[in-house]
Design a protein around this motif. Structure first.
Motif, PDB file in Angstrom:
ATOM      1  N   GLY A 350       0.807  -1.201   0.000  1.00 12.15           N
ATOM      2  CA  GLY A 350       0.000   0.000   0.000  1.00 12.15           C
ATOM      3  C   GLY A 350       0.845   1.258   0.000  1.00 12.15           C
ATOM      4  O   GLY A 350       2.074   1.228  -0.164  1.00 12.15           O
ATOM      5  N   THR A 351       0.195   2.394   0.223  1.00  5.26           N
ATOM      6  CA  THR A 351       0.859   3.691   0.137  1.00  5.26           C
ATOM      7  C   THR A 351       2.028   3.801   1.098  1.00  5.26           C
ATOM      8  O   THR A 351       3.125   4.255   0.720  1.00  5.26           O
ATOM      9  CB  THR A 351      -0.143   4.820   0.418  1.00  5.26           C
ATOM     10  N   LEU A 352       1.852   3.373   2.336  1.00  3.41           N
ATOM     11  CA  LEU A 352       2.917   3.486   3.330  1.00  3.41           C
ATOM     12  C   LEU A 352       4.127   2.646   2.920  1.00  3.41           C
ATOM     13  O   LEU A 352       5.272   3.123   2.951  1.00  3.41           O
ATOM     14  CB  LEU A 352       2.416   3.051   4.700  1.00  3.41           C
ATOM     15  N   GLY A 353       3.883   1.394   2.541  1.00  2.12           N
ATOM     16  CA  GLY A 353       4.983   0.532   2.142  1.00  2.12           C
ATOM     17  C   GLY A 353       5.716   1.069   0.919  1.00  2.12           C
ATOM     18  O   GLY A 353       6.951   1.038   0.855  1.00  2.12           O
ATOM     19  N   GLN A 354       4.963   1.572  -0.055  1.00  4.32           N
ATOM     20  CA  GLN A 354       5.580   2.118  -1.264  1.00  4.32           C
ATOM     21  C   GLN A 354       6.435   3.344  -0.944  1.00  4.32           C
ATOM     22  O   GLN A 354       7.531   3.514  -1.494  1.00  4.32           O
ATOM     23  CB  GLN A 354       4.489   2.469  -2.276  1.00  4.32           C
TER      24      GLN A 354
END
Length: 448
Positions: A350-354
């Protein structure tokens, strides 16, 4: 009078050099700091062109030149053309070395940067597939090859001269200065595209908005041309180049006598060059295709990452001067290998991991890329160092970076993100192997 006028009775760049010297008549010598300024300006302009094209390959070219394909296939085709510049770059270096031997350094550099600017601004005027058909794709390919030939010809020898004139205990610091051009160029290119993407409708962006970035690239090239000529045509610069034997040599002779050093140099930087596109061009394509994250927000995250990379490049100079450049590069290759194991989880998280993938990746890129250029070029015999350094960089880009977005996106889209790890891990392994071979050869030479 410069050495060019002594050694080149053929038509030369003397009038151009004479005009440039009028602006540098008060220079009694060329200091390392002044050389560093020329290096940063030159590299920043080249990298700006580089990233403008790379970002457009994701946001513009699939829709403009490959509307008959699905978005994934269109992006893959755009990445194929993206690689053409890296294939052409060594050819450009070979041609430019001949031009320099015959007509001089200033003529070579002027031709190269004129070709780079012309190819870049030419892309801005290209019609799309819907109006020109397959001819549009052919023209894009030709201009991309032109960019690659020009980049090969833009080698001015300043990084090698800087390394040779830097204090012995500060070579890591001075070597990293030229690498700062990469994050500087990326920040400007990404910021410009972020502004255009956020300010225009998608139809306006694809119709005309993206073209402004290529016009800006042309203007920056003109400024960079004069900034670099102001330095490279000075009498003092020519003397330093002569003293260091930094003149073009026969490529055939170079490959025959220094082929091993050429390969070692190219593979020694592979981890850094492989990571280069996996945190710049490839993630943008992945977000565009498979994520709900805003393109503008992601570009801003990449800009933050580029600033972190710039900090990493600066830090690499300080570290390398204390522990050694090759040890620094080897340690960072190990860290990149470890990072590769987390790449699938982060990119799929998701956004955080990316965002974490981007920021950590940029830090590692800065630390490794800061010492990736010329770490083992001292292996070259003195008279081959000028041409050897240029071809080493060309091969490193070709082997490590040319096909990285294409391979990473193609494999991850069809078989999973684990293949991004495999790609990064292979680059790290090649770097460690090359550094190990180089160390063994040095030890053997000391024994003999």
């Amino acid at each position: 009078m410069s050495s060019i006028s002594h050694t080149h009775p053929e038509p030369s760049s003397a009038p151009l050099e004479r005009d440039a010297r009028l602006t540098t008549a008060d220079h009694s010598k060329v200091a390392p700091g002044e050389i560093a300024v020329g290096v940063v300006i030159g590299r920043a302009s080249e990298y700006f062109d580089f990233f403008v094209y790379g970002i457009a390959s994701v946001l513009v070219f699939p829709a403009l030149f490959f509307p008959f394909e699905q978005r994934l296939e269109g992006t893959l085709y755009a990445f194929v053309i993206f690689s053409f510049a890296f294939i052409a770059r060594p050819i450009g270096t070979v041609i430019s070395m001949h031009v320099q031997r015959r007509w001089g350094r200033a003529t070579k550099l002027t031709i190269a940067l004129f070709m780079l600017g012309t190819s870049t601004v030419g892309i801005a005027f290209l019609p799309g597939y819907e109006s020109a058909g397959a001819l549009a794709i052919v023209l894009l390919s030709i201009l991309r090859v032109g960019q690659g030939l020009a980049l090969g010809g833009s080698w001015d020898g300043l990084p090698s001269l800087l390394a040779m004139n830097a204090p012995p205990n500060r070579r890591g610091w001075y070597s990293m200065l030229g690498q700062l051009g990469a994050p500087l160029g990326f920040v400007v290119a990404s910021g410009l595209f972020a502004f255009l993407w956020a300010s225009l409708s998608l139809d306006d962006f694809l119709a005309w908005g993206w073209r402004y970035a290529f016009f800006v690239a042309f203007a920056i090239n003109v400024v960079a041309l004069f900034a670099r000529l102001r330095l490279v045509v000075t009498h003092e610069y020519e003397q330093l180049m002569e003293e260091g034997e930094l003149e073009p040599t026969s490529v055939v002779d170079l490959v025959r006598t220094q082929g091993g050093n050429l390969l070692i140099g190219a593979f020694a930087a592979l981890a850094s060059y492989a990571l280069f596109h996996l945190v710049t061009v490839f993630p943008l394509s992945w977000i565009r295709l498979y994520s709900e994250q805003s393109i503008t927000e992601f570009l801003m995250i990449q800009i933050v990452g580029a600033f972190l990379a710039a900090g990493g490049i600066v830090a690499s100079g300080w570290i390398a001067d204390r522990v050694g450049r090759r040890r620094t590069l080897g340690t960072l290759a190990v860290m990149i290998a470890v990072f590769s194991g987390f790449a699938p989880t982060l990119l799929g998280g998701g956004t955080l991991g990316q965002d974490v993938f981007m920021l950590v990746g940029f830090v590692l890129l800065g630390l490794s890329y800061g010492q990736a250029s010329g770490t083992v070029t001292a292996n070259f015999a003195r008279k081959y160092r000028y041409t050897g350094a240029a071809l080493t960089a060309d091969l490193a880009w070709l082997i490590g970076a040319a096909f990285a977005p294409l391979v990473a996106l193609g494999l991850s889209a069809n078989f999973g993100l684990a293949y991004v790890s495999v790609y990064l891990l292979s680059g790290a392994a090649c770097t460690l192997a090359a550094l190990s071979i180089n160390r063994a050869l040095e030890a053997r030479g000391d024994e003999s």
